[in-house]
Design a protein around this motif. Structure first.
Motif, short mmCIF file in Angstrom:
data_model
loop_
_atom_site.label_atom_id
_atom_site.label_comp_id
_atom_site.label_asym_id
_atom_site.label_seq_id
_atom_site.Cartn_x
_atom_site.Cartn_y
_atom_site.Cartn_z
N ASP A 225 0.82 -1.21 0.00
CA ASP A 225 0.00 0.00 0.00
C ASP A 225 0.86 1.27 0.00
OD1 ASP A 225 1.02 -0.28 2.54
OD2 ASP A 225 -0.81 0.39 3.56
N ALA A 226 2.10 1.16 -0.43
CA ALA A 226 3.02 2.31 -0.40
C ALA A 226 2.70 3.30 -1.51
CB ALA A 226 4.46 1.83 -0.54
N ASP A 227 3.11 4.54 -1.29
CA ASP A 227 3.18 5.53 -2.36
C ASP A 227 4.43 5.18 -3.16
OD1 ASP A 227 3.73 7.74 -3.96
OD2 ASP A 227 2.96 9.18 -2.50
N VAL A 228 4.25 4.50 -4.26
CA VAL A 228 5.37 3.89 -4.98
C VAL A 228 6.32 4.94 -5.54
CG1 VAL A 228 5.99 2.46 -6.95
CG2 VAL A 228 4.10 1.79 -5.48
N ARG A 229 5.79 6.00 -6.11
CA ARG A 229 6.68 7.03 -6.67
C ARG A 229 7.50 7.70 -5.58
NH1 ARG A 229 4.02 11.03 -10.86
NH2 ARG A 229 6.24 11.56 -10.99
N ALA A 230 6.87 7.97 -4.43
CA ALA A 230 7.61 8.56 -3.32
C ALA A 230 8.68 7.61 -2.82
CB ALA A 230 6.66 8.94 -2.18
N ARG A 347 14.88 -6.80 -4.22
CA ARG A 347 14.30 -8.14 -4.19
C ARG A 347 12.79 -8.00 -4.01
NH1 ARG A 347 15.91 -13.58 -0.81
NH2 ARG A 347 13.86 -14.57 -0.90
N LEU A 348 12.02 -8.75 -4.80
CA LEU A 348 10.57 -8.78 -4.62
C LEU A 348 10.22 -9.79 -3.53
CD1 LEU A 348 9.27 -8.66 -8.31
CD2 LEU A 348 9.90 -6.79 -6.78
N VAL A 349 9.32 -9.39 -2.65
CA VAL A 349 8.92 -10.24 -1.52
C VAL A 349 7.40 -10.38 -1.52
CG1 VAL A 349 10.92 -9.67 -0.11
CG2 VAL A 349 8.87 -8.22 0.03
N ARG A 350 6.96 -11.32 -0.72
CA ARG A 350 5.52 -11.59 -0.67
C ARG A 350 4.74 -10.37 -0.17
NH1 ARG A 350 6.09 -15.31 2.48
NH2 ARG A 350 5.57 -14.26 4.43
N ASP A 351 5.21 -9.79 0.93
CA ASP A 351 4.48 -8.66 1.52
C ASP A 351 5.41 -7.93 2.49
OD1 ASP A 351 4.68 -10.42 3.68
OD2 ASP A 351 2.58 -11.03 3.59
N LEU A 352 4.86 -6.96 3.19
CA LEU A 352 5.65 -6.17 4.14
C LEU A 352 6.28 -7.05 5.21
CD1 LEU A 352 6.40 -3.22 5.05
CD2 LEU A 352 4.40 -3.32 6.53
N ARG A 373 1.38 3.20 3.48
CA ARG A 373 0.39 4.17 3.94
C ARG A 373 -0.21 3.78 5.28
NH1 ARG A 373 -0.52 4.42 -1.79
NH2 ARG A 373 -0.41 6.58 -2.57
N SER A 374 -0.21 2.50 5.60
CA SER A 374 -0.81 2.05 6.86
C SER A 374 0.22 1.92 7.99
CB SER A 374 -1.50 0.70 6.66
OG SER A 374 -0.57 -0.28 6.22
N ALA A 375 1.50 2.10 7.68
CA ALA A 375 2.53 1.91 8.70
C ALA A 375 2.61 3.14 9.62
CB ALA A 375 3.89 1.67 8.05
N ASP A 376 2.97 2.90 10.87
CA ASP A 376 3.21 3.98 11.82
C ASP A 376 4.39 3.56 12.70
OD1 ASP A 376 2.18 2.07 13.52
OD2 ASP A 376 0.26 3.06 13.77
N SER A 389 13.03 5.25 9.67
CA SER A 389 12.22 6.28 9.04
C SER A 389 11.01 5.61 8.39
CB SER A 389 13.02 7.03 7.96
OG SER A 389 14.02 7.82 8.53
N VAL A 390 9.82 6.12 8.67
CA VAL A 390 8.60 5.62 8.04
C VAL A 390 8.17 6.64 6.99
CG1 VAL A 390 6.20 4.93 8.39
CG2 VAL A 390 7.92 4.39 10.13
N ASN A 391 8.05 6.18 5.75
CA ASN A 391 7.71 7.03 4.60
C ASN A 391 8.73 8.15 4.41
OD1 ASN A 391 5.38 5.56 3.86
ND2 ASN A 391 4.22 6.57 5.48
N GLY A 392 9.98 7.80 4.59
CA GLY A 392 11.11 8.70 4.37
C GLY A 392 12.38 7.90 4.51
N VAL A 393 13.51 8.49 4.12
CA VAL A 393 14.81 7.86 4.33
C VAL A 393 15.77 8.86 4.96
CG1 VAL A 393 14.61 6.18 2.46
CG2 VAL A 393 15.59 8.41 1.98
N LEU A 394 16.58 8.39 5.88
CA LEU A 394 17.64 9.19 6.50
C LEU A 394 17.14 10.42 7.25
CD1 LEU A 394 20.28 9.07 3.60
CD2 LEU A 394 20.43 7.88 5.79
N THR A 395 15.84 10.52 7.46
CA THR A 395 15.32 11.72 8.13
C THR A 395 15.79 11.80 9.58
OG1 THR A 395 13.27 10.45 8.44
CG2 THR A 395 13.30 12.08 6.68
N PHE A 396 16.03 10.66 10.20
CA PHE A 396 16.51 10.67 11.59
C PHE A 396 17.86 11.35 11.71
CE2 PHE A 396 16.79 6.33 9.72
CZ PHE A 396 18.14 6.33 9.39
N GLY A 397 18.67 11.32 10.65
CA GLY A 397 20.00 11.93 10.71
C GLY A 397 19.97 13.44 10.71
#
Length: 464
Positions: A225-230, A347-352, A373-376, A389-397
């Motif tokens: 359920d991710a925003d794939v482009r993001a 790698r493609l996986v079954r699910d989250l 979109r459903s992760a928190d 980072s949820v729905n972001g990368v390296l933001t914690f840094g």
């Protein structure tokens, strides 16, 4: 510098540490802010030095400097609040006492910095060391000595009355080992896991405590359920910025099959215009280029395929265009080890859930990212990473109040934030008697007649 020189430097730093620890928090904050202002004024020269030593573009060097200054300013401002004495309830058995915890500076801290972010990483660590009241001996990487020298020189220009509080130690592995054995009160190391083990071994003889912020092998998990482009945009930044030479950068990407084709199309579209030497710099060292080549060649020799790039991506010495691999067996070095270059494995996986399981299946545990979109925050609890980072990368840094560090082969201890300040102090428990109550008879060798009946009653009433 050789071992005797390092020992003399450490001894002189101990004298400076006594003066610096006596400075108030408010005055330390002012001096650290002056350092930040001097670095800001020296921006052009410092950025040029970073570029010359690392090969990164000017914009990347300026972003690095900005984030480092943000960490420095935050730490200077929050040190007093974080390290002030904390009152503790004395409890029933010591009710006649006041109790509190004091945070005391350690003395002299050795800081061994990396070459991939030669301004940002040392500033984040040195801010905590100095704000906590310690003197610092700073050894930058031998590949970025002049950037380290520029940081120290700026401190001295901004604070001429604080000479010796921050000293520069130059050299390679032998100088670093000498620092570990020179009698410093703690060592903070930022670098590879292999070198981190050597630092820990050198410190072990004298029981010198260490903070190890070592390498990562971070995963990005893309849910159905991710925003794939993001997610694709974030993957490109996380995997290829700074030529992939980021300890918490994205190295492995696990994508739910339901969005696999869409993600790969978005990822390759994002990467299509990206070129080394234009959008990111060269690999800083020849040794690192060898590691990248070995990982890519091993992966393709064991069934891995190029989704993007190929052998032609290795253009000239140190200049490597983006490489994306797939079908790489999980046991190969490109998956299990830190590549530290412009290479990502998809790698493609079954699910989250399967993505989270595979993300945890490596020795390193530094950072991770999840797109869904459903992760928190609850998804972070399922990752064996020190930062997520949820729905972001390296933001914690880029958030100065958050601690930075990992677990497992990625080291231990934390820099940045409250935890980073705490790392460079020791806790001192203090009690002060404020009254003489009958309870004091419980701690006398010549016990009063009522001691045992009272003890029995307290045990029964409070804990039975």
């Amino acid at each position: 510098m050789n071992a005797p020189q390092v020992a003399r430097m450490t001894a002189r730093s101990r004298e400076a540490a006594a003066d610096w620890s006596a400075v108030t928090f408010g005055e330390r904050e002012r001096r650290l802010r002056r350092w930040a202002a001097e670095l800001a004024r020296s921006r052009a020269a410092l950025v040029a030095t970073i570029r010359e030593e690392t090969g990164k573009p000017a914009a990347d060097a300026e972003l690095e400097l900005l984030v480092g200054l943000e960490h420095l300013a935050w730490t200077a401002r929050r040190a007093r609040r974080t390290l002030r004495p904390r009152r503790v309830s004395p409890g029933l058995l010591a009710a006649e006492h006041r109790a509190r915890v004091e945070r005391r500076p350690l003395g002299v801290v050795g800081v061994i910095g990396p070459w991939n972010y030669p301004a940002l990483t040392p500033l984040g660590v040195l801010a905590g060391v100095l704000a906590a009241g310690n003197a610092a001996v700073f050894k930058p990487s031998e590949h970025t000595t002049e950037t380290g020298r520029a940081l120290v020189d700026a401190f001295e220009r901004a604070n001429p009355g604080s000479a010796g509080t921050l000293r520069l130690l130059t050299g390679g592995a032998r100088a670093g080992e000498a620092l570990c054995r020179a009698g410093v009160d703690k060592v903070a190391f930022i670098g590879s896991t292999r070198t981190g083990r050597a630092v820990m071994a050198a410190c072990a003889d004298s029981l010198t405590p260490v903070v190890l912020e070592c390498g990562g092998n971070d995963a990005l998990i893309v849910g159905e359920d991710a925003d794939v482009r993001a997610a694709a945009r974030a993957a490109v930044w996380g995997a290829f910025s700074n030529a992939g030479q980021t300890c918490a950068g994205v190295e492995r990407i696990y994508v739910a099959r339901a969005v696999g084709e869409e993600f790969i199309a978005a990822l390759t579209a994002e990467l299509a215009p990206v070129r080394a030497g234009l959008h990111y710099g060269r690999l800083t060292t020849g040794e690192q280029e060898k590691v990248v080549r070995v990982h890519v060649e091993d992966a393709t020799a064991h069934g891995g395929r190029f989704l993007f790039g190929g052998p032609e991506s290795f253009r000239t010495s140190g200049v490597v265009d983006p490489v994306v691999l797939t079908d790489v067996p999980e046991g190969r070095p490109a998956v299990q080890e830190e590549t530290f270059g412009p290479v990502a494995v998809v790698r493609l996986v079954r699910d989250l859930d399967e993505g989270l399981t595979l993300a945890n299946a490596v020795p390193q545990a530094l950072g991770a990212a999840v797109f869904s979109r459903s992760a928190d925050e609850s998804v972070a609890a399922r990752l064996r990473a020190g930062m997520v980072s949820v729905n972001g990368v390296l933001t914690f840094g880029g958030i100065p109040g958050l601690p930075f560090g990992g677990n497992g082969a990625s080291g231990f201890g934390r820099v940045h934030g409250r935890e980073g300040l705490m790392e460079f102090t020791s806790a001192q428990a203090v009690t002060v008697r404020r009254a003489h109550l009958t309870g004091s008879g419980l701690t006398r060798l010549r016990s009063p007649w009522w001691k045992r009946p009272v003890l029995r009653a307290l045990i029964r009433l409070r804990h039975g």
